[in-house]
Design an enzyme around this catalytic site. Structure first.
Site, mmCIF file in Angstrom:
data_model
loop_
_atom_site.group_PDB
_atom_site.id
_atom_site.type_symbol
_atom_site.label_atom_id
_atom_site.label_comp_id
_atom_site.label_asym_id
_atom_site.label_seq_id
_atom_site.Cartn_x
_atom_site.Cartn_y
_atom_site.Cartn_z
ATOM 1 N N LYS A 1 0.833 -1.218 0.000
ATOM 2 C CA LYS A 1 0.000 0.000 0.000
ATOM 3 C C LYS A 1 0.859 1.256 0.000
ATOM 4 C CE LYS A 1 -1.903 -0.842 3.985
ATOM 5 N NZ LYS A 1 -1.312 -2.120 4.359
ATOM 6 N N ARG B 1 -9.745 1.392 8.461
ATOM 7 C CA ARG B 1 -9.454 -0.011 8.777
ATOM 8 C C ARG B 1 -10.490 -0.644 9.682
ATOM 9 N NH1 ARG B 1 -2.967 -1.091 9.039
ATOM 10 N NH2 ARG B 1 -2.403 0.754 7.914
ATOM 11 N N ARG C 1 11.903 -6.243 5.363
ATOM 12 C CA ARG C 1 11.942 -4.834 5.765
ATOM 13 C C ARG C 1 12.476 -4.688 7.186
ATOM 14 N NH1 ARG C 1 6.470 -1.430 5.670
ATOM 15 N NH2 ARG C 1 6.065 -2.574 7.573
ATOM 16 N N ARG D 1 11.547 -0.510 12.766
ATOM 17 C CA ARG D 1 10.188 -0.398 13.298
ATOM 18 C C ARG D 1 9.958 -1.450 14.369
ATOM 19 N NH1 ARG D 1 5.857 0.473 8.417
ATOM 20 N NH2 ARG D 1 4.565 -0.673 9.919
ATOM 21 N N ARG E 1 -0.434 -8.677 13.241
ATOM 22 C CA ARG E 1 -1.016 -7.632 12.385
ATOM 23 C C ARG E 1 -1.845 -8.247 11.256
ATOM 24 N NH1 ARG E 1 4.430 -5.055 11.125
ATOM 25 N NH2 ARG E 1 3.413 -3.901 9.464
HETATM 26 P P1 B4P Z 1 3.647 -1.914 2.520
HETATM 27 O O1 B4P Z 1 2.508 -2.825 2.389
HETATM 28 O O2 B4P Z 1 3.689 -0.738 1.601
HETATM 29 O O3 B4P Z 1 3.647 -1.622 4.051
HETATM 30 P P2 B4P Z 1 2.888 -0.531 4.852
HETATM 31 O O4 B4P Z 1 2.191 0.465 3.993
HETATM 32 O O5 B4P Z 1 3.927 -0.005 5.751
HETATM 33 O O6 B4P Z 1 1.723 -1.304 5.597
HETATM 34 P P3 B4P Z 1 1.537 -1.640 7.109
HETATM 35 O O7 B4P Z 1 0.118 -2.072 7.201
HETATM 36 O O8 B4P Z 1 2.562 -2.598 7.532
HETATM 37 O O9 B4P Z 1 1.834 -0.343 7.955
HETATM 38 P P4 B4P Z 1 1.060 0.988 8.252
HETATM 39 O O10 B4P Z 1 2.097 2.031 8.274
HETATM 40 O O11 B4P Z 1 -0.087 1.214 7.343
HETATM 41 O O12 B4P Z 1 5.073 -2.565 2.252
HETATM 42 C C1 B4P Z 1 5.649 -3.542 3.067
HETATM 43 C C2 B4P Z 1 7.034 -3.967 2.558
HETATM 44 O O13 B4P Z 1 6.913 -4.687 1.331
HETATM 45 C C3 B4P Z 1 8.010 -2.841 2.271
HETATM 46 O O14 B4P Z 1 9.268 -3.206 2.773
HETATM 47 C C4 B4P Z 1 8.067 -2.751 0.774
HETATM 48 O O15 B4P Z 1 9.326 -2.310 0.310
HETATM 49 C C5 B4P Z 1 7.819 -4.182 0.365
HETATM 50 N N1 B4P Z 1 7.189 -4.274 -0.946
HETATM 51 C C6 B4P Z 1 6.190 -3.483 -1.413
HETATM 52 N N2 B4P Z 1 5.835 -3.866 -2.651
HETATM 53 C C7 B4P Z 1 6.600 -4.952 -2.960
HETATM 54 C C8 B4P Z 1 6.705 -5.820 -4.100
HETATM 55 N N3 B4P Z 1 5.930 -5.658 -5.177
HETATM 56 N N4 B4P Z 1 7.601 -6.827 -4.063
HETATM 57 C C9 B4P Z 1 8.398 -7.006 -2.973
HETATM 58 N N5 B4P Z 1 8.359 -6.216 -1.871
HETATM 59 C C10 B4P Z 1 7.478 -5.211 -1.859
HETATM 60 O O16 B4P Z 1 0.475 0.741 9.724
HETATM 61 C C11 B4P Z 1 1.336 0.534 10.845
HETATM 62 C C12 B4P Z 1 0.551 0.601 12.146
HETATM 63 O O17 B4P Z 1 -0.023 1.925 12.318
HETATM 64 C C13 B4P Z 1 -0.687 -0.321 12.257
HETATM 65 O O18 B4P Z 1 -0.322 -1.638 12.668
HETATM 66 C C14 B4P Z 1 -1.507 0.435 13.350
HETATM 67 O O19 B4P Z 1 -0.988 0.232 14.629
HETATM 68 C C15 B4P Z 1 -1.288 1.890 12.991
HETATM 69 N N6 B4P Z 1 -2.336 2.373 12.064
HETATM 70 C C16 B4P Z 1 -2.135 2.801 10.783
HETATM 71 N N7 B4P Z 1 -3.313 3.166 10.228
HETATM 72 C C17 B4P Z 1 -4.277 2.954 11.169
HETATM 73 C C18 B4P Z 1 -5.680 3.102 11.178
HETATM 74 N N8 B4P Z 1 -6.367 3.551 10.118
HETATM 75 N N9 B4P Z 1 -6.353 2.786 12.327
HETATM 76 C C19 B4P Z 1 -5.709 2.373 13.393
HETATM 77 N N10 B4P Z 1 -4.378 2.175 13.447
HETATM 78 C C20 B4P Z 1 -3.659 2.461 12.348
#
Ligand code: B4P
Length: 191
Positions: free
Chosen positions: A13, A88, A127, A133, A144
């Site tokens: 995402k 979410r 990652r 993190r 998660r």
């Molecule tokens: P992503 O999937 O981009 O990870 P993310 O956006 O950081 O999602 P995540 O759900 O983990 O974290 P968020 O910050 O939203 O990529 C993951 C990895 O995959 C990266 O290393 C990337 O390089 C790699 N990758 C991507 N595409 C690839 C491909 N095609 N091939 C290979 N590798 C690839 O949330 C973190 C925390 O914040 C949550 O757990 C919660 O505590 C809080 N939070 C955030 N939003 C919230 C909400 N709306 N409500 C409540 N809590 C919330």
């Protein structure tokens, strides 16, 4: 263009939302990034969010909703935005509906990235080697995924009923997935 990016942790995402927001010239609003920034700066919001994030739990809805409401009131979102990682929960979907109604805006599409769970875990463990993190360790990563399945995956139905879901296969390299997203939005007449 007003888009949501949904998908399990690790689906790409954040990665894809950043690229598409640059291409479309609209801001990417990542609730995870905003929380992490606040944790790093040790603000009140960061202190409220940190223990939930470290445990792989969602930050409480009241906190998250107020933060998004304030962000969507900013001027740079007038021409569009890309919400990454929000909503979410059921409560967040309802709040977003209210915020958009107040602003007289509508969502154009919900981009859903699908990737199988072992690949998700492998990506996040990779990652973890560099991210620093607290939530990138195997136990929390698995938790998660469970939280996503229980609280967020069911929300897709709501957006499916509205006919705005654009599902994209998130497997493959980053460029390939980016092309698929642009193609799928065009095919759905959303770009
Ligand atoms: P992503 O999937 O981009 O990870 P993310 O956006 O950081 O999602 P995540 O759900 O983990 O974290 P968020 O910050 O939203 O990529 C993951 C990895 O995959 C990266 O290393 C990337 O390089 C790699 N990758 C991507 N595409 C690839 C491909 N095609 N091939 C290979 N590798 C690839 O949330 C973190 C925390 O914040 C949550 O757990 C919660 O505590 C809080 N939070 C955030 N939003 C919230 C909400 N709306 N409500 C409540 N809590 C919330």
């Amino acid at each position: 263009m007003r888009l949501l990016f949904m998908g399990p942790p690790g689906a790409g995402k954040g990665t894809q939302a950043m690229r598409l927001s640059a291409e479309l010239g609209v801001p990417q609003i990542s609730t995870g990034d905003i929380f992490r920034h606040n944790v790093a700066e040790q603000t009140e919001l960061g202190q409220a969010a940190q223990r939930f994030m470290d445990a792989g739990e969602y930050v409480p809805d009241e906190v998250t909703n107020e933060m998004v409401r304030a962000r969507l009131a900013e001027e740079d979102t007038r021409q569009g935005f890309l919400l990454d990682g929000y909503p979410r929960t059921v409560d967040q979907v309802q709040t977003l509906d209210e915020i958009l109604a107040e602003l007289d805006q509508e969502l154009d599409a919900v981009v859903v990235l699908s990737v199988d769970s072992e690949e998700l875990i492998a990506r996040l463990l990779k990652r973890a080697e560099t991210s620093g993190r607290n939530d990138d360790n195997e136990d929390v990563i698995r938790h998660r995924q469970e939280v996503f399945k229980a609280q967020t995956a069911p929300l897709l139905q709501t957006y499916e009923q509205r006919g705005i879901v654009v599902e994209v296969d998130g497997l493959g390299d980053v460029d390939e997935v980016a092309e698929r997203i642009v193609g799928a939005l065009a095919a759905a007449d959303k770009s």
